[in-house]
Design a protein around this motif. Structure first.
Motif, PDB file in Angstrom:
ATOM      1  N   GLU A  43       0.852  -1.186   0.000  1.00  0.00           N
ATOM      2  CA  GLU A  43       0.000   0.000   0.000  1.00  0.00           C
ATOM      3  C   GLU A  43       0.892   1.241   0.000  1.00  0.00           C
ATOM      4  O   GLU A  43       1.300   1.759   1.042  1.00  0.00           O
ATOM      5  CB  GLU A  43      -0.924  -0.021   1.211  1.00  0.00           C
ATOM      6  CG  GLU A  43      -1.898  -1.190   1.185  1.00  0.00           C
ATOM      7  CD  GLU A  43      -2.793  -1.294   2.407  1.00  0.00           C
ATOM      8  OE1 GLU A  43      -3.634  -2.208   2.441  1.00  0.00           O
ATOM      9  OE2 GLU A  43      -2.651  -0.465   3.341  1.00  0.00           O
ATOM     10  N   CYS A 170      -4.252   2.098   2.815  1.00  0.00           N
ATOM     11  CA  CYS A 170      -5.148   2.414   1.710  1.00  0.00           C
ATOM     12  C   CYS A 170      -5.994   1.185   1.423  1.00  0.00           C
ATOM     13  O   CYS A 170      -5.744   0.114   1.978  1.00  0.00           O
ATOM     14  CB  CYS A 170      -4.378   2.853   0.456  1.00  0.00           C
ATOM     15  SG  CYS A 170      -3.566   1.500  -0.425  1.00  0.00           S
ATOM     16  N   ASP A 171      -6.985   1.334   0.569  1.00  0.00           N
ATOM     17  CA  ASP A 171      -7.834   0.212   0.168  1.00  0.00           C
ATOM     18  C   ASP A 171      -7.545  -0.106  -1.303  1.00  0.00           C
ATOM     19  O   ASP A 171      -6.572   0.405  -1.860  1.00  0.00           O
ATOM     20  CB  ASP A 171      -9.304   0.573   0.397  1.00  0.00           C
ATOM     21  CG  ASP A 171     -10.161  -0.615   0.796  1.00  0.00           C
ATOM     22  OD1 ASP A 171     -10.156  -1.611   0.057  1.00  0.00           O
ATOM     23  OD2 ASP A 171     -10.833  -0.553   1.838  1.00  0.00           O
ATOM     24  N   ALA A 174     -10.784   3.618  -3.250  1.00  0.00           N
ATOM     25  CA  ALA A 174     -11.549   4.131  -2.106  1.00  0.00           C
ATOM     26  C   ALA A 174     -11.505   5.643  -2.017  1.00  0.00           C
ATOM     27  O   ALA A 174     -10.598   6.295  -2.546  1.00  0.00           O
ATOM     28  CB  ALA A 174     -11.007   3.534  -0.801  1.00  0.00           C
ATOM     29  N   GLU A 241      -7.109   5.415   5.925  1.00  0.00           N
ATOM     30  CA  GLU A 241      -7.074   4.783   4.611  1.00  0.00           C
ATOM     31  C   GLU A 241      -7.024   5.877   3.546  1.00  0.00           C
ATOM     32  O   GLU A 241      -7.999   6.583   3.302  1.00  0.00           O
ATOM     33  CB  GLU A 241      -8.314   3.900   4.420  1.00  0.00           C
ATOM     34  CG  GLU A 241      -8.492   2.830   5.480  1.00  0.00           C
ATOM     35  CD  GLU A 241      -7.632   1.596   5.234  1.00  0.00           C
ATOM     36  OE1 GLU A 241      -7.017   1.508   4.141  1.00  0.00           O
ATOM     37  OE2 GLU A 241      -7.587   0.714   6.112  1.00  0.00           O
ATOM     38  N   ALA A 341     -15.647   2.301  -0.619  1.00  0.00           N
ATOM     39  CA  ALA A 341     -14.496   1.518  -1.077  1.00  0.00           C
ATOM     40  C   ALA A 341     -14.973   0.390  -1.976  1.00  0.00           C
ATOM     41  O   ALA A 341     -16.101  -0.097  -1.834  1.00  0.00           O
ATOM     42  CB  ALA A 341     -13.716   0.947   0.112  1.00  0.00           C
ATOM     43  N   LYS A 356     -17.633  -1.609  -0.002  1.00  0.00           N
ATOM     44  CA  LYS A 356     -18.041  -1.348   1.372  1.00  0.00           C
ATOM     45  C   LYS A 356     -18.964  -0.138   1.415  1.00  0.00           C
ATOM     46  O   LYS A 356     -18.731   0.866   0.724  1.00  0.00           O
ATOM     47  CB  LYS A 356     -16.813  -1.084   2.261  1.00  0.00           C
ATOM     48  CG  LYS A 356     -15.801  -2.216   2.273  1.00  0.00           C
ATOM     49  CD  LYS A 356     -14.535  -1.809   3.014  1.00  0.00           C
ATOM     50  CE  LYS A 356     -13.461  -2.873   2.894  1.00  0.00           C
ATOM     51  NZ  LYS A 356     -12.170  -2.430   3.503  1.00  0.00           N
TER      52      LYS A 356
END
Length: 371
Positions: A43, A170-171, A174, A241, A341, A356
């Motif tokens: 990430e 992080c995702d 997102a 995130e 996300a 999400k």
């Protein structure tokens, strides 16, 4: 500025890793803020933002503009950063034992409560010093064997005495979002606003003991175990995130770093008046009200909505196209909230987490994070 390099023995003979920590300000002064990037080593946004933050903090330190100490670990997972398989980096899970690098931190609460029974008084400041000393002793006593647990121990030693902790992640894809405990929603409200967060997800215990929660939980457990003592919550922590994996560029990193610096001004850690915060984009919601949208079948994913969209239960989030049969399956939201996300791969296996949604209504229990 003080740089410290920690040497970590590798898994095989003759292999080693190194972990760098950079301190700004005065180590002996309070408050202490701990910030790390790249605990999930694949990430990159947190890593580049932590790097940009170090550049800014060096300038602030030269101008004598830092109260207390800011401790930054730009690359928090050298083990994960060294893992490659068939040209792809695997930085979320340890390839040796399969464990998530941001899970399985020790729960010091029970031992801490046993050790401090009848040792605390009415002075909250004095109690804080005693508790932190005992927590540091527990970290030192923690016996570790594997390189990844050695990294965990090293990070815990660097963060266990911090007043504030920011763990940068992080995702897949997102909007900016934060995870924290309900007790700290107000403290991190400024950070969320300055980073233009679209969701702030609250849970006292999310499960599997991630890094940020492992730092806070002993204080919560101790306060419950010794209700007659004056026990403050000595550490406020959050996981930040920073959008998606591909959202990496120096301009954006400098902007995020400046938002964090403005948050430090709000805390009184950096001198000067903070810039006016932008408009708030969200209110905190329970993590137990966040829906993980699951693919019911395998195929190619086509998202029907952009991130940041406010959805209602029943809205179509994505479609799964079976390229062999031609079947198209609509995947609908089961809750209402912000679609914050989604996965960065457009190939879905059955059971894949597609996205999400941050909802207000609690409907989940048990572990709230993915393994």
């Amino acid at each position: 500025m003080k740089e410290t390099i920690f040497d970590i023995e590798g898994q095989g003979p003759g292999t080693r890793h190194s972990l760098k920590c950079v301190e700004f300000g005065r180590h002996a002064d309070t408050p202490l803020v701990y910030i790390q990037g790249g605990l999930h080593a694949d990430e990159a946004p947190g890593i580049i933002v932590a790097h940009a933050l170090c550049e800014t903090l060096a300038e602030l330190e030269a101008a004598d503009a830092i109260f207390g100490c800011v401790r930054v670990v730009p690359v928090a997972n050298p083990v994960g950063l060294s893992q490659f398989s068939l040209g792809q980096q695997e930085g979320r899970f340890d390839l040796y034992d399969g464990r998530n690098f941001n899970r399985h931190y020790p729960d010091f609460g029970p031992k801490l409560s046993a050790r401090l029974s009848n040792r605390l008084g009415t002075d909250a400041s004095a109690n804080t010093a005693v508790i932190r000393a005992e927590l540091m002793a527990l970290v030192e006593e923690w016996h570790v064997v594997t390189p990844s647990d050695n990294v965990r121990k090293c990070l815990m030693k660097l963060a266990i005495d911090a007043d504030y902790v920011l763990d940068l992640h992080c995702d897949g894809e997102a909007e900016v979002h934060l995870y924290t405990q309900p007790h700290f929603a107000r403290i991190f409200s400024s950070l969320a606003t300055r980073l233009h967060a679209r969701a702030v997800l609250l849970a006292e215990i999310s499960g599997l003991n991630p890094f940020d929660e492992a730092l806070v939980r002993p204080w919560l457990d101790l306060a419950r175990a010794l209700p007659d003592e004056n026990i403050p919550l000595g550490c406020a922590s959050t996981t930040v995130e920073l959008r998606g994996r591909s959202d990496v560029d120096r301009r954006r990193a400098r902007s995020d770093a400046e938002a964090i610096v403005e948050f430090l001004r709000d805390l009184g850690v950096v001198k000067g008046s903070a810039a006016q915060a932008p408009a708030k984009l969200c209110e905190p919601t329970p993590l137990a009200g966040s829906e993980a949208v699951i693919s019911p079948s395998a195929g190619v994913v086509s998202y029907a909505l952009d991130l940041g969209h406010h959805v209602r239960a029943g809205d179509v989030i994505a479609e799964i196209i079976d390229p062999l049969s031609g079947t198209v399956t609509a995947v609908k939201a089961q809750t209402s909230g912000v679609f914050y996300a989604r996965a960065d791969s457009r190939i879905a296996e059955r059971g894949k987490r597609l996205g999400k949604i941050a909802g207000n209504d609690v409907f989940r229990n048990g572990p709230l994070l993915s393994p």
